[in-house]
Scaffold this motif. Structure first.
Motif, mmCIF file in Angstrom:
data_model
loop_
_atom_site.group_PDB
_atom_site.id
_atom_site.type_symbol
_atom_site.label_atom_id
_atom_site.label_comp_id
_atom_site.label_asym_id
_atom_site.label_seq_id
_atom_site.Cartn_x
_atom_site.Cartn_y
_atom_site.Cartn_z
ATOM 1 N N GLN A 14 -54.194 28.262 -2.182
ATOM 2 C CA GLN A 14 -55.615 27.918 -2.223
ATOM 3 C C GLN A 14 -56.367 28.473 -1.018
ATOM 4 N N GLU A 15 -55.659 28.600 0.120
ATOM 5 C CA GLU A 15 -56.295 29.181 1.295
ATOM 6 C C GLU A 15 -56.538 30.675 1.120
ATOM 7 N N ASP A 16 -55.882 31.262 0.113
ATOM 8 C CA ASP A 16 -56.102 32.670 -0.217
ATOM 9 C C ASP A 16 -57.246 32.742 -1.228
ATOM 10 N N LYS A 17 -58.454 32.503 -0.758
ATOM 11 C CA LYS A 17 -59.585 32.258 -1.635
ATOM 12 C C LYS A 17 -59.981 33.474 -2.472
ATOM 13 N N GLU A 18 -59.508 34.656 -2.097
ATOM 14 C CA GLU A 18 -59.859 35.854 -2.845
ATOM 15 C C GLU A 18 -59.205 35.886 -4.222
ATOM 16 N N ARG A 56 -56.104 29.430 6.736
ATOM 17 C CA ARG A 56 -56.800 30.462 5.974
ATOM 18 C C ARG A 56 -55.966 31.740 5.930
ATOM 19 N N TYR A 77 -56.933 33.018 -5.599
ATOM 20 C CA TYR A 77 -56.359 31.789 -6.156
ATOM 21 C C TYR A 77 -57.062 31.384 -7.442
ATOM 22 N N LYS A 78 -56.261 31.016 -8.451
ATOM 23 C CA LYS A 78 -56.840 30.594 -9.717
ATOM 24 C C LYS A 78 -56.382 29.210 -10.170
#
Length: 581
Positions: free
Chosen positions: A246-250, A203, A252-253
């Motif tokens: 993707q672990e950078d959920k804020e 994460r 990621y697109k």
């Protein structure tokens, strides 16, 4: 400086408790290059990888430092210009593992040919010009030249003479990819980098301003989870770049990579003899080029270039890959009659190619020469350019590129990191000239590398090693070989190993974060790939010595034996061979 299981926990404690200037996620060649430059600039740097260092793409290349002459046909002049100059730079900073090795490029009159006799001369002249091989350059002795059909067949008599028009000869370099990674990591570690393998990023963490300020990791050895904090985080995880994003959920697109798979096969040189590296069109009108390379009494050839959607950690060689390569090789070398049973080893790697333009919340750094393709392009037509981007939350991602241009990619990233640390954290660092930072083992005169390595090998013989062992150790470890010779004078040979093999293994366990038999036999050395004749004897000695060193219990020892046996069986294509019987 010790770099082993004994230092690993100490470095983990520091990663838990000390805030870093820079955290590098991904310990392949790109991340290793960034970590080295950051550590040389005296940044407090951390480097993590979920596998062994270099365990992914960076140990599965064609094992060349080359400029990619075929990219000139697709007008990737900037990519070629950058990488073709880098060959000499890498030879300077890593002279024990990068040596000039001129390439033969046979030209055939066949459909879909990449080069004609005219266009290959134009390409080689441009190639040499971009590399500075002209005038009073010390490399002028490697200037390209042409051979007619008769000369080509005299040089390489096993080549198919049908439709052969001649050949070009130009400079490229052989390389040891996985050791280039570990030598960069070791040098970074010597300069203060906290480098820990088998730590997986699960994460991306953020501060109150929603800026990335750390990661949560899982220790794949112990199962522990903990946090690491840093002012700047860079994602250099190769094929896993999108996974880390993707672990950078804020922020990621969408995915940005188009991973492709490349396969290489190894046979004994008695089955396929080539005098020097050879590079030719596939003859199948698919736009691909094939390498055939002699090494350590073997010949290996590849590569394929196909889209890949499987497990990036375990790309495998499939029957279609074998059929494709054997079909081409048997046409180019019709007397060889190679079959799958001739294959002694193989490897498959995943290339992290850049596909889509950066959109929305990620800003690209134009200075890096980012290059893209669309999804309809053939895999072999996708550019090998690199991309440096920063997301809205500050996570930097460096992706794409080739092994040859890893230092250039790191240079671009370091300028961005330096500026960010100055602007947002009021920290000032002076970047060093990375073209002069020798990797571990490279501390000798690169202009006379062959003579220097011969001198180092003589020191090994004087220390009591067999000449063959001393030569191999000198070529693998460069100036560090002297430390191995010191080990040799204090120990006795381990069961199943020579004195040189025992000393090299001891050195690797103590100084190279070698944690498993696969680490040692596949990536620190090339036993699995190029020494099938003696592998069985050596592997038993390595397992026993490592088990004694680490104090493995019966269950853990069996696990590592099974892992090694699986790796060897997979490399030897035992599953495919059994299906072909």
């Amino acid at each position: 400086m010790a770099f082993s299981i004994k230092t690993r926990q100490e470095e983990i404690e520091r990663l838990k408790n000390e805030k870093l200037d820079l955290l590098v996620i991904g310990g392949g060649i790109t991340g290793a290059g960034v970590a080295l430059q950051a550590s040389a600039a005296k940044m407090k740097t951390g480097l993590i990888d979920m596998q062994d260092f270099g365990g992914g793409t960076s140990s599965r290349s064609t094992r060349l430092v080359h400029g990619g002459i075929r990219y000139l046909k697709t007008f990737d002049v900037q990519v070629v210009s950058d990488t073709v100059k880098e060959r000499a730079v890498i030879q300077h900073i890593a002279p024990h593992m990068t040596q000039p090795d001129p390439m033969i490029l046979p030209i055939y009159d066949e459909p879909g040919t990449t080069f004609t006799m005219f266009s290959v001369k134009v390409a080689m002249d441009l190639y040499d010009h971009l590399a500075g091989i002209e005038g009073d350059s010390p490399l002028i002795k490697y200037a390209n030249y042409m051979m007619d059909k008769e000369e080509t067949l005299k040089r390489e008599p096993q080549l198919n003479s049908e439709n052969l028009q001649g050949a070009g000869v130009y400079l490229d370099y052989q390389n040891n990819d996985s050791r280039l990674v570990v030598e960069n990591v070791k040098k970074a570690h010597d300069l203060g980098c906290l480098a820990v393998s088998r730590l997986k990023c699960i994460r991306i963490l953020h501060n109150d301003q929603m800026q990335a300020n750390g990661v949560r990791v899982h220790d794949n050895l112990t199962g522990e989870e903990f946090e690491i904090h840093a002012d700047v985080i860079i994602n250099t995880s190769g094929p896993w770049s999108d996974t880390v994003r993707q672990e950078d959920k804020e922020v990621y697109k969408k995915p940005r990579l188009r991973p492709t798979k490349g396969v290489h096969l190894v046979v004994d040189q008695s089955r396929l003899t080539v005098p020097q590296p050879t590079y030719f069109g596939s003859g199948t009108a698919d736009g691909r080029m094939i390498f055939t390379i002699p090494r350590e009494g073997k010949t290996y050839f590849g590569t394929t270039d196909t889209d890949f959607t499987g497990d990036y950690a375990h790309p495998t060689v499939e029957q279609s890959d074998v059929d494709y390569l054997l079909n081409i090789i048997n046409k180019k070398y019709p007397a060889a009659h190679l079959t799958i049973d001739d294959i002694e080893a193989s490897w498959a790697g995943v290339r992290p190619l850049i596909e889509v333009e950066v959109e929305g919340n990620e800003a690209a750094d134009a200075a890096t020469g980012a290059s893209v393709s669309d999804s309809t392009s053939a895999p072999s037509a996708v550019s090998r350019g690199s991309s440096l981007t920063e997301a809205e939350d500050g996570l930097i991602t460096l992706a794409g590129g080739k092994l040859t241009d890893y230092r250039i990619m790191a240079n671009g990233a370091m300028k961005k990191i330096q500026q960010k640390l100055h602007d947002k954290f009021s920290k000032n660092f002076t970047l060093q000239d990375s073209a002069e930072i020798k990797v571990a083992g490279g501390d000798f005169d690169s202009d006379h590398a062959e003579e220097e390595l011969a001198r180092i090998a003589k020191d090994g013989v004087a220390a009591g090693l067999a000449s063959e062992d001393a030569t191999e150790i000198a070529n693998l470890y460069g100036s560090q070989a002297e430390q191995i010779y010191d080990y040799a004078q204090k120990i006795k040979p381990a069961d199943g190993l020579s004195l040189g093999e025992t000393a090299a293994l001891d050195y690797s366990l103590n100084e190279e974060m070698t944690l498993t038999p696969v680490d040692y036999l596949l990536r620190r050395t090339y036993h699995i790939l190029f020494k099938s004749d003696t592998l069985s004897q050596v592997k038993d000695g390595v397992i026993k010595h490592m088990s004694d060193y680490y104090g493995w219990d019966k269950a853990l020892k069996e696990q590592y034996i099974n892992d090694l046996d699986h790796e060897i069986a997979e490399s030897r294509l035992e599953g495919l061979k059994s299906k072909n019987k």
